[in-house]
Design a protein around this motif. Structure first.
Motif, PDB file in Angstrom:
ATOM      1  N   UNK A 162       1.361  12.249   0.959  1.00 35.03           N
ATOM      2  CA  UNK A 162       2.261  11.218   0.090  1.00 35.03           C
ATOM      3  C   UNK A 162       1.428   9.944   0.403  1.00 35.03           C
ATOM      4  N   UNK A 163       1.537   9.036  -0.594  1.00 37.77           N
ATOM      5  CA  UNK A 163       1.178   7.763  -0.393  1.00 37.77           C
ATOM      6  C   UNK A 163       1.237   6.946   0.579  1.00 37.77           C
ATOM      7  N   UNK A 164       2.725   7.012   0.996  1.00 36.35           N
ATOM      8  CA  UNK A 164       3.126   6.149   2.051  1.00 36.35           C
ATOM      9  C   UNK A 164       2.332   6.654   3.536  1.00 36.35           C
ATOM     10  N   UNK A 165       2.113   7.865   3.408  1.00 32.21           N
ATOM     11  CA  UNK A 165       1.357   8.437   4.615  1.00 32.21           C
ATOM     12  C   UNK A 165      -0.133   8.050   4.912  1.00 32.21           C
ATOM     13  N   UNK A 166      -0.783   7.769   3.600  1.00 25.82           N
ATOM     14  CA  UNK A 166      -2.166   7.350   3.507  1.00 25.82           C
ATOM     15  C   UNK A 166      -1.971   5.913   4.013  1.00 25.82           C
ATOM     16  N   UNK A 167      -1.071   5.197   3.589  1.00 21.36           N
ATOM     17  CA  UNK A 167      -0.764   3.556   3.615  1.00 21.36           C
ATOM     18  C   UNK A 167      -0.790   3.297   5.357  1.00 21.36           C
ATOM     19  N   UNK A 168       0.242   4.252   5.759  1.00 20.33           N
ATOM     20  CA  UNK A 168       0.855   4.198   7.034  1.00 20.33           C
ATOM     21  C   UNK A 168      -0.465   4.508   8.135  1.00 20.33           C
TER      22      UNK A 168
ATOM     23  N   UNK B 198     -11.358  10.862   7.459  1.00 19.72           N
ATOM     24  CA  UNK B 198     -10.227  10.805   6.496  1.00 19.72           C
ATOM     25  C   UNK B 198     -10.070   9.522   5.853  1.00 19.72           C
ATOM     26  N   UNK B 199     -10.139   8.434   6.689  1.00 19.50           N
ATOM     27  CA  UNK B 199      -9.854   6.805   6.355  1.00 19.50           C
ATOM     28  C   UNK B 199     -10.712   6.627   4.948  1.00 19.50           C
ATOM     29  N   UNK B 200     -11.846   6.824   4.833  1.00 19.83           N
ATOM     30  CA  UNK B 200     -12.556   6.442   3.649  1.00 19.83           C
ATOM     31  C   UNK B 200     -11.988   6.876   2.327  1.00 19.83           C
ATOM     32  N   UNK B 201     -11.619   8.228   2.272  1.00 19.54           N
ATOM     33  CA  UNK B 201     -11.145   8.494   0.854  1.00 19.54           C
ATOM     34  C   UNK B 201      -9.648   7.950   0.786  1.00 19.54           C
ATOM     35  N   UNK B 202      -8.802   7.927   1.936  1.00 24.87           N
ATOM     36  CA  UNK B 202      -7.602   7.579   1.973  1.00 24.87           C
ATOM     37  C   UNK B 202      -7.820   6.072   1.337  1.00 24.87           C
ATOM     38  N   UNK B 203      -8.498   5.075   1.715  1.00 20.67           N
ATOM     39  CA  UNK B 203      -8.505   3.781   1.361  1.00 20.67           C
ATOM     40  C   UNK B 203      -9.017   3.853  -0.183  1.00 20.67           C
ATOM     41  N   UNK B 204      -9.689   4.754  -0.493  1.00 25.98           N
ATOM     42  CA  UNK B 204     -10.003   4.696  -1.825  1.00 25.98           C
ATOM     43  C   UNK B 204      -9.007   5.256  -2.819  1.00 25.98           C
ATOM     44  N   UNK B 205      -8.353   5.892  -2.331  1.00 27.87           N
ATOM     45  CA  UNK B 205      -6.954   6.603  -3.035  1.00 27.87           C
ATOM     46  C   UNK B 205      -6.157   5.554  -3.207  1.00 27.87           C
TER      47      UNK B 205
ATOM     48  N   UNK C 264     -18.466  -7.795   6.269  1.00 26.35           N
ATOM     49  CA  UNK C 264     -17.926  -8.085   4.910  1.00 26.35           C
ATOM     50  C   UNK C 264     -18.346  -6.942   4.008  1.00 26.35           C
ATOM     51  N   UNK C 265     -19.552  -6.871   3.839  1.00 24.43           N
ATOM     52  CA  UNK C 265     -20.028  -5.879   3.150  1.00 24.43           C
ATOM     53  C   UNK C 265     -19.650  -4.207   3.465  1.00 24.43           C
ATOM     54  N   UNK C 266     -19.282  -3.926   4.647  1.00 27.45           N
ATOM     55  CA  UNK C 266     -18.588  -2.696   5.072  1.00 27.45           C
ATOM     56  C   UNK C 266     -17.181  -2.763   4.359  1.00 27.45           C
ATOM     57  N   UNK C 267     -16.303  -3.853   4.508  1.00 30.03           N
ATOM     58  CA  UNK C 267     -15.076  -4.086   4.202  1.00 30.03           C
ATOM     59  C   UNK C 267     -14.749  -3.828   2.601  1.00 30.03           C
ATOM     60  N   UNK C 268     -15.902  -4.319   2.034  1.00 28.63           N
ATOM     61  CA  UNK C 268     -15.921  -4.424   0.463  1.00 28.63           C
ATOM     62  C   UNK C 268     -16.041  -2.788   0.166  1.00 28.63           C
ATOM     63  N   UNK C 269     -17.027  -2.253   0.729  1.00 28.46           N
ATOM     64  CA  UNK C 269     -17.196  -0.665   0.516  1.00 28.46           C
ATOM     65  C   UNK C 269     -15.996   0.256   1.001  1.00 28.46           C
ATOM     66  N   UNK C 270     -15.472  -0.333   1.966  1.00 25.46           N
ATOM     67  CA  UNK C 270     -14.298   0.708   2.455  1.00 25.46           C
ATOM     68  C   UNK C 270     -13.014   0.309   1.580  1.00 25.46           C
ATOM     69  N   UNK C 271     -13.286  -0.772   0.667  1.00 28.92           N
ATOM     70  CA  UNK C 271     -11.858  -1.145   0.056  1.00 28.92           C
ATOM     71  C   UNK C 271     -10.857  -1.977   0.794  1.00 28.92           C
ATOM     72  N   UNK C 272     -11.015  -2.490   2.011  1.00 28.66           N
ATOM     73  CA  UNK C 272     -10.616  -3.483   2.732  1.00 28.66           C
ATOM     74  C   UNK C 272     -10.468  -4.837   2.297  1.00 28.66           C
ATOM     75  N   UNK C 273     -11.387  -5.083   1.484  1.00 31.00           N
ATOM     76  CA  UNK C 273     -11.527  -6.522   0.661  1.00 31.00           C
ATOM     77  C   UNK C 273     -11.926  -5.906  -0.736  1.00 31.00           C
TER      78      UNK C 273
END
Length: 294
Positions: A2-8, A64-71, A132-141
């Protein structure tokens, strides 16, 4: 899954704590822990190592976290696109920036943005350009202001140059270079130097400057902020090489122009896969023309 699991899971990774993650997600810790355990059970791997003081991400968790952030970013983008089609921009906008930043008037931009798009939740944080560059790539920013050239961007990012900034030497008051009309990288390399730490854009730029000049320099001290860098130079612990706009605002040191130091480029970067409606609305406030090189 579930999306909430990814968010958690993303919240636990970013806070390093189930308690703080639960607070961020506005749920009780027991519920968040239960959902993470369910997710790990479904995946058949441990995403986190639980310690007495801090939670650590496992190698499987990192994968797991990279694709989770992308989703999560894709869902947020889809939601934003649907709302924007009705004429209103909503959602979240996460901006990263180097400091100091003089290429644009960021507070003025944020004020204008809030006035035009009050339904968007904007967050802002400062960090090293490497992060910052990594955070944009990881969808954190969603986007970030960085001091790096267009040819230095990693795959997956696109950018728009905003300014080319000259650099100036800073020396203690009374230093022999304080009265010089100009100086060079080779002359500065004769002195011990103070610089920003590795991972910052200005440090990478400066390292390249001295390498191109064939000069070997000694960095005696690394400062985490320009304020500390100024203070170290003022006490005679070394000389520095900083953006001229920054040097002009430093009162505890004397600035001297340089002759053979190329300007640094400041640009805004975002994901090459596309910006969210909230990010596009912010980018629309920035100049679109390429700045002239000094």
């Amino acid at each position: 899954m579930e999306l909430r699991q990814l968010s958690y899971a993303v919240a636990v990774a970013e806070t390093g704590s189930f308690t703080r993650a639960a607070q961020r997600c506005f749920v009780v810790q027991s519920a968040l822990s239960h959902q993470i355990a369910r997710l790990e059970g479904e995946l058949g791997v441990r995403l986190f190592e639980r310690g007495s003081r801090r939670v650590r991400v496992t190698p499987a968790g990192e994968s797991f976290l990279g694709p989770a952030r992308e989703a999560l970013a894709a869902v947020e983008r889809a939601r934003g696109e649907a709302v924007a089609s009705g004429g209103e921009v909503r959602g979240a906008l996460r901006i990263g920036t180097i400091t100091p930043l003089f290429a644009v008037d960021l507070p003025d931009l944020l004020a204008t943005y809030r006035e035009r798009h009050p339904a968007v939740r904007v967050t802002l944080h400062a960090s090293l350009v490497r992060d910052l560059v990594q955070q944009v790539r990881d969808n954190v920013c969603d986007l970030a202001f960085v001091d790096t050239g267009p040819d230095e961007l990693p795959r997956g990012l696109t950018g728009r140059a905003l300014a080319h900034e000259d650099l100036a030497a800073i020396v203690p008051h009374g230093h022999p270079l304080a009265g010089a009309e100009r100086t060079t990288a080779s002359r500065l390399a004769e002195e011990e130097m103070v610089d920003m730490p590795p991972g910052s854009g200005i440090r990478r730029h400066n390292d390249a400057v001295f390498e191109a000049a064939g000069a070997t320099r000694a960095v005696a001290f690394e400062a985490g902020t320009m304020t500390l860098l100024e203070q170290l130079v003022a006490r005679g612990l070394g000389v520095g090489l900083v953006p001229a706009a920054t040097a002009a605002r430093m009162t505890a040191v004397t600035s001297t122009p340089t002759t053979d130091v190329p300007p640094r480029t400041v640009q805004v970067v975002w994901s090459a896969s596309g910006a969210s409606p909230a990010a596009r609305a912010f980018l629309d406030l920035l100049p679109e023309h390429e700045p002239e090189t000094p």
